[in-house]
Write an enzyme that holds these catalytic residues in place. Structure first.
Site, short mmCIF file in Angstrom:
data_model
loop_
_atom_site.label_atom_id
_atom_site.label_comp_id
_atom_site.label_asym_id
_atom_site.label_seq_id
_atom_site.Cartn_x
_atom_site.Cartn_y
_atom_site.Cartn_z
N GLU A 165 4.52 8.54 -0.10
CA GLU A 165 3.26 8.25 -0.61
C GLU A 165 2.16 8.62 0.30
O GLU A 165 1.32 9.28 -0.13
CB GLU A 165 3.15 7.00 -1.27
CG GLU A 165 3.64 7.02 -2.84
CD GLU A 165 3.41 5.54 -3.46
OE1 GLU A 165 2.51 4.90 -3.30
OE2 GLU A 165 4.36 4.97 -3.99
N ASP A 172 7.12 4.47 -2.96
CA ASP A 172 7.14 2.71 -2.95
C ASP A 172 8.26 2.38 -3.71
O ASP A 172 8.59 2.86 -4.95
CB ASP A 172 6.00 2.06 -3.04
CG ASP A 172 5.15 2.22 -2.12
OD1 ASP A 172 5.51 2.98 -0.96
OD2 ASP A 172 3.83 1.93 -2.09
N ASP A 198 8.96 0.28 -5.99
CA ASP A 198 8.48 -0.73 -7.31
C ASP A 198 8.38 0.36 -8.39
O ASP A 198 8.40 1.51 -8.32
CB ASP A 198 7.38 -1.34 -6.91
CG ASP A 198 6.08 -0.80 -6.33
OD1 ASP A 198 6.13 0.42 -6.65
OD2 ASP A 198 5.22 -1.47 -5.75
N GLU A 201 5.63 1.23 -9.89
CA GLU A 201 4.63 2.39 -9.51
C GLU A 201 5.17 3.53 -8.80
O GLU A 201 4.89 4.69 -9.05
CB GLU A 201 3.30 1.89 -8.76
CG GLU A 201 2.18 2.61 -8.45
CD GLU A 201 1.23 2.41 -9.69
OE1 GLU A 201 0.21 3.22 -9.77
OE2 GLU A 201 1.09 1.25 -10.18
N TYR A 254 8.55 -4.57 2.78
CA TYR A 254 7.29 -4.17 1.70
C TYR A 254 6.60 -5.30 1.04
O TYR A 254 7.04 -6.34 0.95
CB TYR A 254 8.27 -3.35 0.52
CG TYR A 254 7.24 -2.75 -0.54
CD1 TYR A 254 6.62 -1.87 -0.11
CD2 TYR A 254 7.41 -3.11 -1.86
CE1 TYR A 254 5.62 -1.13 -0.95
CE2 TYR A 254 6.65 -2.56 -2.74
CZ TYR A 254 5.76 -1.69 -2.32
OH TYR A 254 4.92 -0.89 -3.30
N ARG A 286 4.67 -5.65 -1.62
CA ARG A 286 4.29 -6.34 -2.97
C ARG A 286 5.66 -6.53 -3.65
O ARG A 286 6.50 -5.91 -3.96
CB ARG A 286 3.94 -4.85 -3.93
CG ARG A 286 2.34 -4.52 -3.54
CD ARG A 286 1.77 -3.40 -4.07
NE ARG A 286 0.74 -2.72 -3.61
CZ ARG A 286 0.72 -2.13 -2.78
NH1 ARG A 286 1.77 -1.34 -2.38
NH2 ARG A 286 -0.53 -1.61 -2.20
N HIS A 302 14.25 -6.62 -4.63
CA HIS A 302 13.12 -6.79 -3.58
C HIS A 302 13.49 -8.18 -2.65
O HIS A 302 14.35 -9.17 -2.98
CB HIS A 302 11.86 -7.37 -4.11
CG HIS A 302 11.18 -5.77 -4.51
ND1 HIS A 302 9.81 -5.76 -4.83
CD2 HIS A 302 11.42 -4.71 -4.38
CE1 HIS A 302 9.48 -4.68 -5.00
NE2 HIS A 302 10.64 -3.91 -5.05
#
Length: 550
Positions: free
Chosen positions: A9, A82, A84, A86, A299, A301, A345
């Site tokens: 990203e 990433d 997740d 998103e 990470y 988030r 996660h």
């Protein structure tokens, strides 16, 4: 000639990832999203089963063209956005936009940008997880529906340029409700009483708090206090009980996004936005002298407190070496049950525990260092043994009345050798006196004090994040942008950490509550989050949610 293309990203990651993968890999950045719903209209085809209409984001045309060119040449394309929802959605949009053979495209994720994590992610390449993509599409469309259908009504009623967001309207409501509570609050009077007692042969008096009789006694007025003082005046005081005990204080769990934001706000005075910006830099890679660019935290988030086995083992080894066997935690930390933790996660932790804050100090800016130090200490502490206190509680009797003293001293510092929060730093009473049951004491003085109950505190960014998390509103990636948005829209003003609702904020909240009660309903919004989680784990069809909501 590079045979493989890896798309990440952000440009900051390009260097770090390229270094780990070597010459066969070309690494490029998508600079976040490449396609989105159009700005100028709703972009959701309500007539045809709510199909979203995506367009290339303005200014991303050239970037996409160069990514297409690189993808054409490559044998395989790895989408490394990433880890997740998103990120999954960005990978899907890239897949659509690159127009390559789907067989060529692979999805990889890494929770930390380290050599091992990046290399093993290539070995574990997988297909896109469409459930995650759909959950993200659904979220984006719900937000779009609220924003684009309600905002124009606010323009007509209040003023142009206002907006109503799905989660931010709820955050605004939470703040307004608190202001209402504060305004409606009526303080009540209450009194407390302390006594200073002389112990034979001791210089320092013993301070004790008035408790009551067998059960706790509340004192509501000066008259009640005066009556009590009169009856205590000529009493004889003696020690009824001295109790020794031990209590333990357990190590904290490692950070999740929300606890990191709260702690950084409390101890470092960072806004949620600043915390996330710095954490992003630490995650993407820091230039360390002699090591090149390295991602120093995992990470950022996440709502999980899980730690990978490797990281756990490394931490225990490090603690044994630095502090000794006694300091290593004996138990596994359990995750709070009941929440669905976003897929695989982990908690936020340093990528290598032997990289202590002191080692990195030269390579980090002052604020990066302070945040890294906070994350490092909290993670190290989470793998350490509990602290132990020796407690003493004393009861002093005067006829039917009781005064109490309690004290504690640390006998083993455990995790507190690396991490203490505000609570731990408040010093407890220390009793030096050799107090025994049956000892007579003489009263030096009684100190009555008047108090009034306090209204609830104004929200701060930290306490708002905590409340949103407890109510299940928003997700790790949304706390910071939600708060930033309501401040930027001038619905809320921030003064000395506190959040105050503005006149504009009050007007918008009033209209929303009156005309769109379900949108700003806390449980409705929390339920929506749960439904999006159900889409992500494949149990609910995303279009169903959109249809019902519309």
């Amino acid at each position: 000639m590079a045979k493989y293309l890896v798309i990440v990203e952000s440009p900051a990651k390009v260097k770090t990832v390229k270094k780990y993968l070597g010459a066969n890999y070309e690494v490029a950045a998508s600079m976040g999203h490449v396609r989105d719903l159009p700005k100028s209209r709703l972009g959701i085809d309500v007539e045809h089963d709510f199909e979203p209409k995506y367009i290339t984001i303005r200014g991303k045309g050239e970037l996409l063209a160069s990514l297409r060119k690189a993808a054409k040449k490559a044998d395989k394309v790895y989408l490394a956005t990433d880890p997740d929802r998103e990120g999954e959605a960005i990978s899907w949009h890239l897949m659509q936009a690159l127009k390559e053979d789907p067989k060529k495209m692979h999805r990889i994720t890494f929770n930390e940008i380290t050599k091992t994590a990046v290399k093993s992610s290539i070995k574990q390449a997988r297909d896109l997880d469409m459930d995650l993509v759909d959950a993200q599409q659904a979220r984006r469309m719900l937000d779009r529906m609220v924003g684009y259908t309600i905002s124009p009504l606010l323009w007509a009623k209040v003023k142009r340029g206002l907006s109503a967001g799905r989660v931010q309207s709820v955050a605004l409501r939470i703040i307004c409700d608190r202001e209402d509570e504060i305004n409606a609050f009526i303080p009540e009077e209450y009194w407390s009483l302390e006594g200073d007692f002389q112990v034979k042969g001791e210089k320092k008096p013993l301070q004790a708090k008035f408790y009551g009789t067998d059960k706790k006694m509340d004192i509501h007025s000066k008259e009640e206090m005066d009556k009590l003082l009169a009856s205590l005046k000529d009493k004889e005081y003696e020690i009824n009980e001295v109790k020794k005990g031990e209590r333990i204080k357990n190590a904290p769990l490692p950070f999740t996004t929300s606890t990191l934001q709260q702690e950084a706000a409390k101890t470092l005075n960072f806004s949620t936005q600043k915390t996330m910006r710095l954490a992003q830099q630490l995650y993407e890679g820091i230039d360390i002298k002699g090591n090149g660019t390295v991602g120093v935290i995992s990470y950022l988030r996440t709502d999980s407190t899980r730690i990978s086995e490797e990281a756990d083992a490394a931490a225990r080894e490090y603690i044994t070496a630095q502090y000794g066997e006694d300091y290593v935690s004996k138990s596994e930390k359990a995750v709070k049950k009941g929440q669905k933790i976003q897929d695989a996660h982990e908690a936020i932790r340093p990528t290598d525990i032997s990289r202590t804050p002191a080692v990195l100090k030269e390579s980090l800016s002052r604020d990066q260092f302070r945040l890294y130090q906070l994350i490092w200490r909290r993670f190290a502490a989470s793998r350490m043994a509990p602290a132990k206190y020796e407690t003493t509680s004393v009861k002093i009797g005067a006829d039917q009345y009781i005064f109490t003293v309690s004290a504690s001293k640390i006998i083993f510092d455990g995790f507190m050798s690396v991490y203490t929060d505000e609570e731990d730093q408040k010093k407890g009473n220390v009793l030096n006196q050799s107090l025994e049951r049956g000892m007579k004491l003489s009263l030096k003085e009684l100190k009555p004090e008047q108090h009034f109950t306090q209204p609830p505190a104004h929200y701060t960014e930290a306490s708002l994040v905590k409340t949103m998390e407890e109510l299940g509103i928003g997700r790790p990636s949304t706390y910071a942008p939600t708060i930033t948005t309501i401040i930027a829209r001038r619905y809320v003003a921030k003064e000395n950490k506190n959040l105050y609702v503005t006149e504009l904020g009050e007007v918008v909240n009033r209209i929303m509550k009156k005309s769109f009660p379900s949108i700003v309903d806390l449980s409705f919004t929390a339920n929506m989050e749960t439904l999006l989680d159900r889409v992500a784990d494949g149990t609910v069809a995303w279009k169903t949610i959109i249809r019902n909501f519309y």
